[in-house]
Design a protein around this motif. Structure first.
Motif, PDB file in Angstrom:
ATOM      1  N   MET A  99     100.565  -2.731  -1.397  1.00  0.00           N
ATOM      2  CA  MET A  99     100.807  -1.290  -1.240  1.00  0.00           C
ATOM      3  C   MET A  99     100.304  -0.562  -2.488  1.00  0.00           C
ATOM      4  SD  MET A  99     104.441   0.678  -0.787  1.00  0.00           S
ATOM      5  CE  MET A  99     104.529   2.465  -0.833  1.00  0.00           C
ATOM      6  N   SER A 100      99.445   0.420  -2.276  1.00  0.00           N
ATOM      7  CA  SER A 100      98.887   1.177  -3.397  1.00  0.00           C
ATOM      8  C   SER A 100      99.847   2.284  -3.824  1.00  0.00           C
ATOM      9  CB  SER A 100      97.546   1.787  -2.995  1.00  0.00           C
ATOM     10  OG  SER A 100      97.024   2.567  -4.034  1.00  0.00           O
ATOM     11  N   ARG A 101     100.034   2.425  -5.129  1.00  0.00           N
ATOM     12  CA  ARG A 101     100.870   3.484  -5.686  1.00  0.00           C
ATOM     13  C   ARG A 101     100.042   4.353  -6.629  1.00  0.00           C
ATOM     14  NH1 ARG A 101     103.716  -1.776  -5.156  1.00  0.00           N
ATOM     15  NH2 ARG A 101     105.819  -1.333  -4.420  1.00  0.00           N
TER      16      ARG A 101
ATOM     17  N   GLY B 252      94.469  -2.128  -7.617  1.00  0.00           N
ATOM     18  CA  GLY B 252      94.268  -1.212  -6.506  1.00  0.00           C
ATOM     19  C   GLY B 252      95.108   0.041  -6.531  1.00  0.00           C
ATOM     20  N   HIS B 253      95.854   0.268  -7.620  1.00  0.00           N
ATOM     21  CA  HIS B 253      96.664   1.479  -7.725  1.00  0.00           C
ATOM     22  C   HIS B 253      95.826   2.630  -8.294  1.00  0.00           C
ATOM     23  CE1 HIS B 253     100.096  -0.980  -6.779  1.00  0.00           C
ATOM     24  NE2 HIS B 253      99.893  -1.749  -7.836  1.00  0.00           N
ATOM     25  N   ARG B 254      96.243   3.839  -8.005  1.00  0.00           N
ATOM     26  CA  ARG B 254      95.600   5.027  -8.562  1.00  0.00           C
ATOM     27  C   ARG B 254      96.270   5.344  -9.896  1.00  0.00           C
ATOM     28  NH1 ARG B 254      92.576   9.586  -7.422  1.00  0.00           N
ATOM     29  NH2 ARG B 254      93.362  11.596  -8.254  1.00  0.00           N
TER      30      ARG B 254
ATOM     31  N   LEU C 155      88.902   2.046 -18.346  1.00  0.00           N
ATOM     32  CA  LEU C 155      90.168   1.521 -17.834  1.00  0.00           C
ATOM     33  C   LEU C 155      90.304   1.650 -16.318  1.00  0.00           C
ATOM     34  CD1 LEU C 155      92.537   2.960 -20.582  1.00  0.00           C
ATOM     35  CD2 LEU C 155      91.580   0.647 -20.445  1.00  0.00           C
ATOM     36  N   GLY C 156      89.380   2.327 -15.672  1.00  0.00           N
ATOM     37  CA  GLY C 156      89.462   2.513 -14.233  1.00  0.00           C
ATOM     38  C   GLY C 156      90.337   3.672 -13.814  1.00  0.00           C
ATOM     39  N   VAL C 157      90.569   4.616 -14.728  1.00  0.00           N
ATOM     40  CA  VAL C 157      91.411   5.779 -14.448  1.00  0.00           C
ATOM     41  C   VAL C 157      90.681   6.717 -13.491  1.00  0.00           C
ATOM     42  CG1 VAL C 157      92.420   7.841 -15.495  1.00  0.00           C
ATOM     43  CG2 VAL C 157      92.700   5.601 -16.584  1.00  0.00           C
TER      44      VAL C 157
ATOM     45  N   GLU D 250     107.861  -4.508  -8.191  1.00  0.00           N
ATOM     46  CA  GLU D 250     108.352  -5.749  -7.604  1.00  0.00           C
ATOM     47  C   GLU D 250     107.381  -6.224  -6.529  1.00  0.00           C
ATOM     48  OE1 GLU D 250     110.866  -7.532  -8.607  1.00  0.00           O
ATOM     49  OE2 GLU D 250     111.385  -6.079 -10.166  1.00  0.00           O
ATOM     50  N   GLY D 251     107.070  -7.510  -6.570  1.00  0.00           N
ATOM     51  CA  GLY D 251     106.165  -8.085  -5.591  1.00  0.00           C
ATOM     52  C   GLY D 251     104.724  -8.126  -6.033  1.00  0.00           C
ATOM     53  N   ASP D 252     104.385  -7.363  -7.121  1.00  0.00           N
ATOM     54  CA  ASP D 252     103.033  -7.430  -7.656  1.00  0.00           C
ATOM     55  C   ASP D 252     102.868  -8.726  -8.449  1.00  0.00           C
ATOM     56  OD1 ASP D 252     102.421  -5.061  -6.519  1.00  0.00           O
ATOM     57  OD2 ASP D 252     102.130  -3.941  -8.377  1.00  0.00           O
TER      58      ASP D 252
END
Length: 282
Positions: free
Chosen positions: A1-3, A30-32, A71-73, A279-281
């Motif tokens: 899940m992306s956050r 994969g998060h923003r 950093l991929g920001v 959690e879960g990452d």
């Protein structure tokens, strides 16, 4: 899940020093990731030729954009405030310029909350109550960040920090290859950052330490001289602490900078230390 994560920092280069590895890791997963800067860093120390014409702030914001790219920001925002300076008193006000430490708390928090709302942020990265080593703008980041999260309804805040004993060891390691300025008081670190018992998250960023090092390199102005705070042996202008960090050999650098720490103010102190932001990452 992306956050979506908003990292709020006081000055350009603070993101490289405190949360760059975590930001790179989250982006890679994969998060923003969004970087928000309170100030332009225009009162920072730098070589005289970089300060002429009052252009240091513009240069430092551009350096932050280069750091963010490494950093991929996904987005960089500046709240529009001026650097308050690190001297005994804040830099003087000038027409049309608001020093961050003098900005009304509600106003500054609303500016940050607007970004949090627009981004529908799941997490705000801010600073601990000490503001790290106590810079007035860093303390203000903590105050503004906490209020902005409440205004925007951002569900989680993690306060970037370092265990005091770890930063003391790091300074000793750097001191073996770099002579700190005479006015630097190592005992001040005894009151800085957070007690180890307050740390709730320890994030392994060794896989992203190259990005962190490259983010530091992006802030080239902060690796130059800048008056008394960077005077080296013989009275000659020396380099800055950032340059000293970049001279550390990779194995030692990875050891010193391969982990980043946070405090979740909603969790009790002394509990188990978590090793993932979500959690879960992995």
């Amino acid at each position: 899940m992306s956050r979506t994560i908003v990292a709020f920092h006081a000055h350009p280069d603070d993101e490289a020093l405190l949360t760059a590895g975590t930001m790179a890791r989250l982006a890679d997963e994969g998060h923003r990731v969004v970087l928000v800067l309170a100030t332009d860093g225009g009162a920072g120390l730098a070589a005289e030729e970089l300060r002429r014409g009052g252009g240091l702030g513009t240069r430092r914001l551009e350096e932050a954009r280069r750091s963010a790219q490494v950093l991929g920001v996904a987005r960089v925002e500046w709240l529009g405030y001026a650097d308050s300076g690190s001297g005994p008193r804040p830099e003087p006000d000038v027409p049309g310029v608001v020093r961050f430490c003098r900005a009304p708390l509600d106003e500054a928090a609303e500016r940050l909350a607007a970004v949090l709302r627009t981004e529908r942020a799941d997490l705000l990265l801010s600073y601990d109550a000490n503001g790290g080593y106590g810079h007035r703008d860093h303390v203000r980041v903590h105050e503004v960040g906490a209020l902005a999260a409440r205004i925007a309804g951002t569900p989680r805040v993690l306060e970037a920090t370092v265990p005091r004993d770890t930063i003391v060891r790091a300074v000793r390691a750097v001191g073996r290859v770099y002579r700190f300025p005479a006015e630097f008081d190592p005992t001040s670190l005894d009151r800085a950052f957070s007690a180890r018992s307050d740390i709730t998250h320890r994030i392994d960023v060794r896989r992203h330490v190259r990005a962190k090092r490259d983010a530091m390199r992006a802030h080239a102005s902060q690796a130059t001289g800048g008056g008394a705070a960077s005077v080296g042996e013989g009275g000659q202008t020396g380099d800055r602490t950032l340059a000293a960090f970049l001279r550390i050999p990779r194995p030692v650098y990875d050891l010193v900078f391969g982990r980043e720490w946070f405090r979740d103010p909603s969790l009790p102190a002394g509990g188990p230390v978590r090793t993932a932001i979500f959690e879960g990452d992995p």
